[in-house]
Design a protein around this motif. Structure first.
Motif, PDB file in Angstrom:
ATOM      1  N   ASP A 131      -0.112   7.677   2.712  1.00 61.16           N
ATOM      2  CA  ASP A 131       0.492   6.337   2.775  1.00 61.16           C
ATOM      3  C   ASP A 131      -0.248   5.364   1.860  1.00 61.16           C
ATOM      4  OD1 ASP A 131       2.359   7.275   4.592  1.00 61.16           O
ATOM      5  OD2 ASP A 131       1.395   6.355   6.343  1.00 61.16           O
ATOM      6  N   GLU A 132      -1.577   5.474   1.832  1.00 57.68           N
ATOM      7  CA  GLU A 132      -2.366   4.601   0.956  1.00 57.68           C
ATOM      8  C   GLU A 132      -2.066   4.893  -0.512  1.00 57.68           C
ATOM      9  OE1 GLU A 132      -5.126   1.591  -0.088  1.00 57.68           O
ATOM     10  OE2 GLU A 132      -4.129   2.045   1.816  1.00 57.68           O
ATOM     11  N   ARG A 153       1.156   3.207  -1.245  1.00 56.51           N
ATOM     12  CA  ARG A 153       1.000   1.744  -1.339  1.00 56.51           C
ATOM     13  C   ARG A 153       0.433   1.354  -2.697  1.00 56.51           C
ATOM     14  NH1 ARG A 153      -0.206   2.229   4.188  1.00 56.51           N
ATOM     15  NH2 ARG A 153      -2.440   2.559   3.877  1.00 56.51           N
ATOM     16  N   ARG A 154      -0.419   2.196  -3.238  1.00 56.52           N
ATOM     17  CA  ARG A 154      -1.045   1.907  -4.531  1.00 56.52           C
ATOM     18  C   ARG A 154      -0.211   2.409  -5.708  1.00 56.52           C
ATOM     19  NH1 ARG A 154      -7.454   1.867  -4.193  1.00 56.52           N
ATOM     20  NH2 ARG A 154      -7.764   1.380  -2.006  1.00 56.52           N
TER      21      ARG A 154
END
Length: 156
Positions: free
Chosen positions: A115-116, A119-120
């Motif tokens: 997920d990170e 997001r990036r």
């Protein structure tokens, strides 16, 4: 009750301890190199956490930290798998205490890492898998690659 939280610089010692335990669990690594690695790694992970290049998550059972994982953001040349991307992510330090394994905790940590990356805006994510971890990663869509490794054993 299990809780997941984002790692902070205050967690550098825990992340280091889990990394050392991960390598000890995966291989028959002798204690002296593991100790030396841990000394250098703790300083490194402090810098990476402070800079935002390392994002980590920790799962706790009450006041006991039982699992952790991290995502390292790397500058990377555009590649045919992501022709416009200039970063790649590397998942590392996935560790679950032995008595908590086979409960989906590694998968939960991997979801946080993925997920990170999303997001990036990072589309290519790599990791190195132990034999125990490989089925978990394959279920999440990871495939075996053609990566090779060279380690220079000469130390001056």
């Amino acid at each position: 009750m299990l809780e997941t939280r984002r790692a902070t610089i205050d967690d550098a010692e825990l992340i280091t301890r889990h990394r050392k335990a991960m390598f000890a669990d995966m291989r028959d690594a002798p204690e002296p190199p593991l100790e030396e690695m841990a000394r250098h790694f703790e300083l490194w992970v402090l810098r990476m956490l402070a800079s935002g290049k390392y994002a980590g998550w920790i799962i706790s059972d009450g006041d006991r930290d039982i699992a952790s994982a991290g995502l390292l953001v790397l500058d990377w040349a555009p590649h045919f798998l992501d022709p416009t991307g200039e970063q790649r992510a590397y998942i590392l330090n996935v560790f679950v205490e032995p008595e908590y394994r086979r409960r989906g905790l590694a998968q939960a940590l991997m979801s946080e890492c993925m997920d990170e990356a999303r997001r990036r805006g990072i589309r290519v994510v790599a990791l190195h898998a132990s034999q125990k971890g490989q089925p978990v990663y394959e279920k999440l869509g990871f495939t075996t690659s053609n990566e090779m490794l060279f380690v220079d054993r000469v130390i001056e």
